[in-house]
Enzyme design. Structure first.
Site, PDB file in Angstrom:
ATOM      1  N   HIS A   1      -3.491   6.176   3.487  1.00 29.28           N
ATOM      2  CA  HIS A   1      -4.434   4.573   3.024  1.00 29.28           C
ATOM      3  C   HIS A   1      -4.073   3.329   4.079  1.00 29.28           C
ATOM      4  O   HIS A   1      -4.573   2.359   4.419  1.00 29.28           O
ATOM      5  CB  HIS A   1      -4.186   4.846   1.621  1.00 29.28           C
ATOM      6  CG  HIS A   1      -5.338   3.132   1.416  1.00 29.28           C
ATOM      7  ND1 HIS A   1      -5.261   2.606   0.638  1.00 29.28           N
ATOM      8  CD2 HIS A   1      -6.825   3.698   0.540  1.00 29.28           C
ATOM      9  CE1 HIS A   1      -5.670   1.748   0.197  1.00 29.28           C
ATOM     10  NE2 HIS A   1      -7.083   2.474  -0.230  1.00 29.28           N
TER      11      HIS A   1
ATOM     12  N   SER B   1     -10.889  -1.649  -0.450  1.00 33.09           N
ATOM     13  CA  SER B   1     -10.216  -0.960   0.182  1.00 33.09           C
ATOM     14  C   SER B   1     -10.343  -1.491   1.866  1.00 33.09           C
ATOM     15  O   SER B   1      -9.198  -2.137   2.819  1.00 33.09           O
ATOM     16  CB  SER B   1      -9.061  -0.504   0.109  1.00 33.09           C
ATOM     17  OG  SER B   1      -8.928   0.513  -0.979  1.00 33.09           O
TER      18      SER B   1
ATOM     19  N   ASP C   1       0.497  -1.475   0.023  1.00 35.84           N
ATOM     20  CA  ASP C   1      -0.123  -0.110  -0.021  1.00 35.84           C
ATOM     21  C   ASP C   1       0.879   1.635  -0.214  1.00 35.84           C
ATOM     22  O   ASP C   1       1.624   1.322  -0.900  1.00 35.84           O
ATOM     23  CB  ASP C   1      -1.052  -0.057   1.239  1.00 35.84           C
ATOM     24  CG  ASP C   1      -2.538   0.479   0.854  1.00 35.84           C
ATOM     25  OD1 ASP C   1      -2.008   2.109   0.394  1.00 35.84           O
ATOM     26  OD2 ASP C   1      -2.833  -0.129   1.085  1.00 35.84           O
TER      27      ASP C   1
END
Length: 594
Positions: free
Chosen positions: A228, A407, A169
């Site tokens: 994220h 996600s 990520d």
């Protein structure tokens, strides 16, 4: 077990896509993913090459550099050889700005070369989430009985102890609710400018922020940093029982941050190398991974079908025993048109909302394996709460925020896989996938288009995996399970059928009277299919008959067969026949539990 005997259905997992259209009836046209260069794999011609022949581009970097000059000239571009990927393919980059159409011309130039096995754009993918403002609240996604994943019921059997989950990520931004569970990772972002660390690849996977301004990254708007990767990591393994913040699903597991996304996303080449490294494979110029991951989470994706580069890297990881979990995508479209969601050998995860419906943004389709909570932040507290930073560009201090997206759904399944692996270390990736699907429950809401086996249930799945009551011991499952996770294509209108074998050995006596046969068959019109279990002695039981009126997708179910008259040892086969024309599919996986 008698010839042509019909097996009784014991516990059928929910069928996906009860109202799904036939293939092609709901298709969303997607923009082509941007690309930075070309990935080229060459045929191995060592055996046929003349003794005095010059090294080829497959063998020599200098030959690859010459190849770059020649192919670039043919396509009217200035091309350079950048490096070898861990899979052995060559990465060629274009100097200066170029369009996707020009990249495709370069691909065609390579594809015309008989020495080339495949050539494909080095496309970019992006994080799949929609950030929202921070606010702490209860984590409905873990414990609510309606649409939560029922995680507390699994914690008396496993907490993830002894497992490592690699989060591919944006990297990791320091957070005290995660710090105790972080192990060394790596930064695979090779573009130093986008990485914002000044040096490209290195051993520091710190998230430097993925913000960009209007006019950058092909966007007409400003975008703040998402943090994220840290949000994903918190869902999987935030510290728990520490008097602060949130609880992680596998809160005694370790997180390995592997940075592959930065400003303007990340590239296929970098992500493929990261998959290889995270699973314990070798990547040239990168030190060996001291703690190879048992599970990889990829909450990222872009338009297009699975490339050979992704598939080769994923196959290598699964072959090394690593379960790969990916997000389905957030375009309310068929996930078959997105990558890496469309790859084989992965667990593809759709998102559900707090009421148990398929989330409005979530991708769908016959390739979905499972649904997990992804949230919807139209009502903020219905999102998924996890760890982030408060900075809009650079790190400014830890906080928590509600996000929504596939996600957020994918790390729920990655955390579940870690719980399972901790409870029973002998489980293979194929067994983990099958148990997650067979342990699922029916979505309490609605799903159009296909949501896989249903809504994941952590308590039921970890119990089936063989967890103990000590929170992380290693005990075998109740009964022995044998699994074949290799895909087998089912030809259209083929009444002879195809088979997938499972070899059973080391057992005494006959098979049980309640032999469990779990099947996962991806198909766009399941009424076309006849499904049979063939015993080692040739006798068979019909698990499913064809039906011209059954137009839904997929066969995902567990059947009970009385096989007490058949010796347990030998090769068992799942046989699937397609008795009508017009639709295709494949055997994804199947298992026998004695």
């Amino acid at each position: 077990m008698t010839g042509a005997a019909t097996a009784s259905v014991a516990t059928a997992a929910p069928q996906a896509g009860e109202t799904a259209p036939k293939a092609g009836e709901q298709r969303t046209e997607l923009p082509e993913a941007p690309a930075d260069g070309v990935i080229v794999a060459y045929h191995n011609r060592t055996e046929t090459k003349a003794a005095n022949a010059s090294p080829s581009a497959a063998e020599s970097d200098s030959a690859a550099r010459a190849e770059a000059t020649a192919k670039g000239k043919k396509a009217g571009q200035k091309l350079k050889f950048e490096r070898r990927l861990a899979t052995g393919a060559a990465l060629y980059e274009v100097e200066g700005k170029t369009s996707r159409a020009e990249i495709d011309e370069i691909v065609e130039a390579f594809e015309s070369d008989p020495d080339v096995a495949y050539a494909e754009p080095n496309t970019r993918v992006y994080a799949m989430a929609t950030p929202n403002d921070p606010q702490y609240s209860s984590q409905w996604d873990l414990f609510e009985s309606t649409a939560g994943m029922r995680v507390p019921g699994a914690w008396d059997r496993s907490t993830g102890q002894g497992t490592v989950v690699a989060v591919l990520d944006t990297g990791y931004v320091a957070h005290s609710d995660l710090a105790a569970n972080i192990v060394p990772g790596y930064d695979f972002v090779s573009d130093a400018t986008n990485a914002r660390d000044g040096n490209g690849r290195d051993s520091n996977p710190a998230d430097e922020g993925d913000w960009f301004n209007a006019g950058e990254c092909g966007a007409s708007y400003n975008s703040p940093s998402s943090w994220h990767g840290t949000h994903v990591a918190g869902t999987i393994a935030a510290a728990t029982n520490n008097g602060k913040g949130i609880a992680g699903i596998a809160y005694n597991a370790k997180i390995q941050p592997v940075r592959v996304l930065a400003k303007c996303g990340g590239t296929t080449a970098d992500i493929a190398d990261a998959i290889t490294w995270a699973s314990g494979g070798t990547v040239s110029g990168v030190p060996a991974n001291p703690t190879p991951a048992h599970v990889i989470n990829m909450s990222l994706g872009g338009g297009g079908t699975c490339s050979s580069t992704y598939q080769n890297a994923i196959n290598g990881a699964v072959g090394r025993g690593t379960t790969v979990v990916v997000a389905a995508g957030n375009s309310n479209a068929n996930a078959a048109n997105f990558t890496p969601a469309s790859c084989n050998n992965v667990v593809t995860v759709a998102a559900g909302d707090r009421e148990g419906n398929r989330a409005s943004y979530s991708n769908y389709g016959s390739i979905i394996d499972i649904t997990a909570p992804g949230g919807e932040t139209a009502t903020r507290t219905n999102g998924i709460l996890s760890t982030v930073d408060s900075g809009s560009t650079r790190p400014a201090g830890e906080t928590y925020a509600y996000y929504q997206g596939t996600s957020m759904a994918a790390p729920h399944i990655a955390g579940l896989a870690a719980l399972m692996k901790s409870a029973n270390s002998s489980l293979s990736p194929a067994q983990i996938e099958q148990l997650i699907k067979s342990g699922a429950r029916t979505l309490p809401g609605t799903c159009s288009g296909g949501c896989g086996a249903g809504l994941a249930d952590a308590a039921a799945t970890v119990a089936a995996a063989g967890g103990d009551s000590g929170g992380g011991g290693e005990q075998p499952p109740a009964g022995d399970t044998y699994t074949n996770g290799a895909n087998v294509s089912i030809p259209d209108n083929n009444t002879t059928g195809v088979t997938s074998p499972i070899a059973v050995s080391g057992r005494s006596g006959n098979a049980p009277a309640d032999l469990q046969v779990a099947v996962d068959i991806k198909h766009t019109y399941r009424g076309d299919l006849v499904v049979e279990l063939v015993a080692p002695d040739g006798r068979y039981a019909t698990l499913k008959q064809s039906s011209a009126s059954d137009s839904a997708d997929n066969v995902i179910a567990t059947y009970t067969v009385d096989a007490s008259s058949v010796a347990a040892n030998g090769t068992w086969r799942l046989r699937v026949k397609d008795v009508y024309s017009g639709d295709t599919g494949y055997i994804d996986s199947w298992s026998l539990t004695f």
